[in-house]
Write an enzyme that holds these catalytic residues in place. Structure first.
Site, PDB file in Angstrom:
ATOM      1  N   HIS A 221      42.937  45.130  42.804  1.00  0.00           N
ATOM      2  CA  HIS A 221      43.688  44.243  43.700  1.00  0.00           C
ATOM      3  C   HIS A 221      43.093  42.850  43.847  1.00  0.00           C
ATOM      4  O   HIS A 221      43.694  41.984  44.469  1.00  0.00           O
ATOM      5  CB  HIS A 221      43.827  44.875  45.085  1.00  0.00           C
TER       6      HIS A 221
HETATM    7  C1  UD1 Z   1      43.045  41.541  51.581  1.00  0.00           C
HETATM    8  C2  UD1 Z   1      41.620  40.997  51.778  1.00  0.00           C
HETATM    9  C3  UD1 Z   1      40.683  41.697  50.804  1.00  0.00           C
HETATM   10  C4  UD1 Z   1      40.759  43.196  50.961  1.00  0.00           C
HETATM   11  C5  UD1 Z   1      42.208  43.642  50.807  1.00  0.00           C
HETATM   12  C6  UD1 Z   1      42.339  45.130  51.018  1.00  0.00           C
HETATM   13  C7  UD1 Z   1      41.377  38.628  52.420  1.00  0.00           C
HETATM   14  C8  UD1 Z   1      40.997  37.297  51.939  1.00  0.00           C
HETATM   15  N1  UD1 Z   1      41.553  39.565  51.476  1.00  0.00           N
HETATM   16  O1  UD1 Z   1      43.461  41.204  50.277  1.00  0.00           O
HETATM   17  O2  UD1 Z   1      39.355  41.284  51.080  1.00  0.00           O
HETATM   18  O3  UD1 Z   1      39.964  43.805  49.966  1.00  0.00           O
HETATM   19  O4  UD1 Z   1      43.014  42.950  51.775  1.00  0.00           O
HETATM   20  O5  UD1 Z   1      43.585  45.590  50.607  1.00  0.00           O
HETATM   21  O6  UD1 Z   1      41.527  38.817  53.608  1.00  0.00           O
HETATM   22  N2  UD1 Z   1      51.395  42.612  50.846  1.00  0.00           N
HETATM   23  C9  UD1 Z   1      52.446  43.439  51.109  1.00  0.00           C
HETATM   24  N3  UD1 Z   1      52.356  44.258  52.189  1.00  0.00           N
HETATM   25  C10 UD1 Z   1      51.285  44.274  53.021  1.00  0.00           C
HETATM   26  C11 UD1 Z   1      50.210  43.416  52.743  1.00  0.00           C
HETATM   27  C12 UD1 Z   1      50.271  42.590  51.652  1.00  0.00           C
HETATM   28  O7  UD1 Z   1      53.423  43.459  50.383  1.00  0.00           O
HETATM   29  O8  UD1 Z   1      51.267  45.067  53.981  1.00  0.00           O
HETATM   30  C13 UD1 Z   1      51.451  41.753  49.621  1.00  0.00           C
HETATM   31  C14 UD1 Z   1      51.988  40.382  49.894  1.00  0.00           C
HETATM   32  O9  UD1 Z   1      52.730  39.986  48.803  1.00  0.00           O
HETATM   33  C15 UD1 Z   1      50.726  39.550  49.989  1.00  0.00           C
HETATM   34  C16 UD1 Z   1      49.815  40.243  48.984  1.00  0.00           C
HETATM   35  O10 UD1 Z   1      50.147  41.617  49.090  1.00  0.00           O
HETATM   36  O11 UD1 Z   1      50.950  38.209  49.697  1.00  0.00           O
HETATM   37  C17 UD1 Z   1      48.348  40.055  49.253  1.00  0.00           C
HETATM   38  O12 UD1 Z   1      48.018  40.465  50.584  1.00  0.00           O
HETATM   39  P1  UD1 Z   1      46.873  39.718  51.429  1.00  0.00           P
HETATM   40  O13 UD1 Z   1      46.710  40.389  52.731  1.00  0.00           O
HETATM   41  O14 UD1 Z   1      47.069  38.245  51.415  1.00  0.00           O
HETATM   42  O15 UD1 Z   1      45.562  39.951  50.567  1.00  0.00           O
HETATM   43  P2  UD1 Z   1      45.006  41.274  49.858  1.00  0.00           P
HETATM   44  O16 UD1 Z   1      45.078  41.035  48.398  1.00  0.00           O
HETATM   45  O17 UD1 Z   1      45.624  42.505  50.415  1.00  0.00           O
END
Ligand code: UD1
Length: 382
Positions: A221
Site C-alpha cells: 500500500h
Molecule cells: C495511511 C497512512 C499510512 C498507513 C496506512 C494504513 C498517512 C500519511 N498514511 O495511508 O501510514 O500505513 O494509512 O492503511 O497517514 N481510501 C478508501 N477508503 C478508506 C481510506 C482510504 O477508499 O477508508 C482510499 C482513498 O482513495 C485514499 C487512498 O485510499 O485517497 C489512500 O488513503 P489515505 O488515508 O490517504 O492513505 P493510506 O495509503 O491509507
C-alpha cells in the site's frame, strides 16, 4: 485526569484498543480517569474502520472529524481545524497519539500550541527516508510531544540523538502485540477457505484454488510501490512468472492499491495469473489467520512485519529500508529487506520459501505494553 486519544486509520485502531482496555482496568482499581475518543475518519470504509471497532469491541468514538481522503495538506489542515474545536470543548489533561499517520502529527501540533500535553505511543522509530510522509510525521511529533513511549531500545537512542532528554521517554514495548495476544487468546481464527470465499474479489474462479498449497501472503500500500505504474507493473510481471509454481498467492487489496490497479489498466493481467486470489481489505482476525499459516509474506506494511516476526512467519519487506529493524533476521526476527520491487526479489523469495517458521519476541513485546503506557502517563511527576 482526562485523557483524549486520537485514531485515524486502520493501524491506529489496533494500537488504541489495548490502551482503552488498560484505562478500563485502571478505573476498576478505583482511579478516576475520564477518556475521550476522537476518530478523524482518515479511513472511513466499513472494512477499513467500523469493522475494526466491532472486532476489538472499541467504544463508539465521542467525536468523528469526517476528514476523509485528500492531499496531505488537505488532511493535515482540516484535521488541525476540527481537532482544535474538540480540544476547546474537552480541555483534556493529555492527548494520546499513536503511530505515524497524518493525524498523529496534526493532532500533536494542535494540542501543543494549546499548551496541552501530548503522549506519543510508538515514538522514536525511524526509517531514515524523509520521502515517506510517515517519517515526517514521526520526526515532527517526536520533536514536540511531552512523553515519548518507544517500542524498542533503538528508538530511545534515536530520540536521544535528536536531542530529547531521557526523562521525557520510556521504553514500554510494542502495543500492536498486545492486540495480537489478546485476539489469539480470546477469538477463534477463521479458516482460510472461508476467508477466500467471503473476501475474494472474483468469486467465479474460487473453486479452482487449492487452499492446501503453501500460501504466499501479499500486502502492498505504500505510495512508493503502488503509485508507480512501473513498479506495480513489474511486481505483477514477477507474479505472472510464478503462475506455474505449486504455491497459492493471496493478495489483500488496500483501497489505494485497488484504485491504482484499475487506473493503470492492470486488472486483466492479474486475472490471467492462475494461482493468485485477490481479496478485499481483511479484518484483523482474517489477516492473523493467513499470517499464521503462510509459508511467507511479501509486504510493505510495518505492522504486518511486527506480527509476522512474533508469529514466526518468514517475510520480505518490499522497501529499501525499515523503521522496524527489530523484526529482521539480523536481529533474531524473520524478515529480510528486499528493496522496492527490484531484480533481487526472485532470489530472496526462493530462499525465504525454504526458511522455517521461527517465532521471535523482541524485549517487552509481551502483550503488556498498554499497561506500561498508562503507568508512565499516570506518574505523579509528569
Ligand atoms: C495511511 C497512512 C499510512 C498507513 C496506512 C494504513 C498517512 C500519511 N498514511 O495511508 O501510514 O500505513 O494509512 O492503511 O497517514 N481510501 C478508501 N477508503 C478508506 C481510506 C482510504 O477508499 O477508508 C482510499 C482513498 O482513495 C485514499 C487512498 O485510499 O485517497 C489512500 O488513503 P489515505 O488515508 O490517504 O492513505 P493510506 O495509503 O491509507
Amino acid at each position: 485526569m482526562k485523557i483524549l486519544s486520537v485514531v485515524a486509520t486502520r493501524p491506529n485502531f489496533i494500537k488504541i484498543a489495548p490502551f482503552i482496555r488498560a484505562i478500563e482496568a485502571e478505573r476498576r482499581r478505583g482511579t478516576v480517569l475520564e477518556h475521550v475518543l476522537v476518530h478523524t475518519d482518515q479511513h472511513y470504509d466499513n472494512n477499513m474502520s467500523a469493522a475494526f471497532f466491532a472486532e476489538f469491541d472499541l467504544p463508539e468514538p465521542d467525536y468523528h472529524l469526517n476528514i476523509g481522503s485528500g492531499s496531505h495538506a488537505f488532511q493535515d489542515g482540516n484535521t488541525m481545524l476540527a481537532f482544535e474545536s474538540v480540544l476547546v470543548a474537552e480541555k483534556p489533561d493529555w492527548v494520546v497519539v499513536v503511530g505515524d499517520v497524518n493525524a498523529t502529527m496534526a493532532c500533536c501540533i494542535t494540542a501543543k500550541k494549546m499548551q496541552i500535553r501530548v503522549c506519543h505511543i510508538e515514538a522514536g522509530i525511524r526509517s531514515g527516508d524523509r520521502t515517506m510522509p510517515e517519517e515526517i510525521n514521526r520526526i515532527l511529533t517526536d520533536s514536540i510531544a511531552d512523553l515519548l513511549l518507544t517500542p524498542d531500545e533503538l528508538s530511545l537512542e534515536n530520540l536521544k540523538r535528536e536531542g530529547r532528554n531521557s526523562n521525557e521517554m520510556a521504553f514500554v514495548g510494542n502495543i500492536m502485540i498486545d492486540t495480537l495476544d489478546f485476539i489469539v487468546q480470546h477469538k477463534k481464527l477463521p479458516e482460510i477457505s472461508g476467508i477466500l470465499s467471503q473476501k475474494s474479489l472474483d468469486k467465479s474462479g474460487l473453486s479452482s484454488f487449492d487452499s492446501s498449497l503453501p500460501i504466499v501472503f501479499i500486502t502492498l500500500h505504500r505510495p512508493s510501490n503502488v503509485d508507480s505504474q512501473e513498479k506495480l507493473g513489474k511486481f505483477i510481471d514477477w507474479l505472472a512468472s510464478k503462475s506455474e509454481s505449486q504455491l497459492l498467492f493471496i493478495w489483500t487489496m488496500h483501497p489505494r492499491t485497488m484504485r491504482n490497479i484499475a487506473q493503470f489498466g492492470f486488472e486483466n493481467r492479474l486475472k490471467q495469473i492462475q494461482n493468485l486470489v485477490l481479496l478485499e481489505a481483511l479484518s484483523y482476525t482474517e489477516t492473523l489467520a493467513i499470517n499464521q499459516q503462510a509459508r511467507c509474506i511479501l509486504t510493505d506494511s510495518g505492522g504486518l512485519q511486527e506480527e509476522a516476526c512474533v508469529l514466526g512467519t518468514p517475510f520480505l519487506v518490499l522497501r529499501e529500508q525499515t523503521e522496524r529493524p527489530a523484526t529482521l533476521v539480523s536481529e533474531g526476527g524473520t524478515g529480510i529487506i528486499a528493496g522496492n520491487i527490484g531484480n533481487e526479489l526472485d532470489t530472496l523469495f526462493e530462499a525465504t520459501l525454504t526458511q522455517k517458521r521461527r517465532p521471535h519476541r523482541p524485549p517487552l513485546w509481551d502483550g503488556k505494553t498498554a499497561e506500561r503506557c498508562l503507568t508512565q502517563l499516570l506518574k505523579p511527576n509528569l
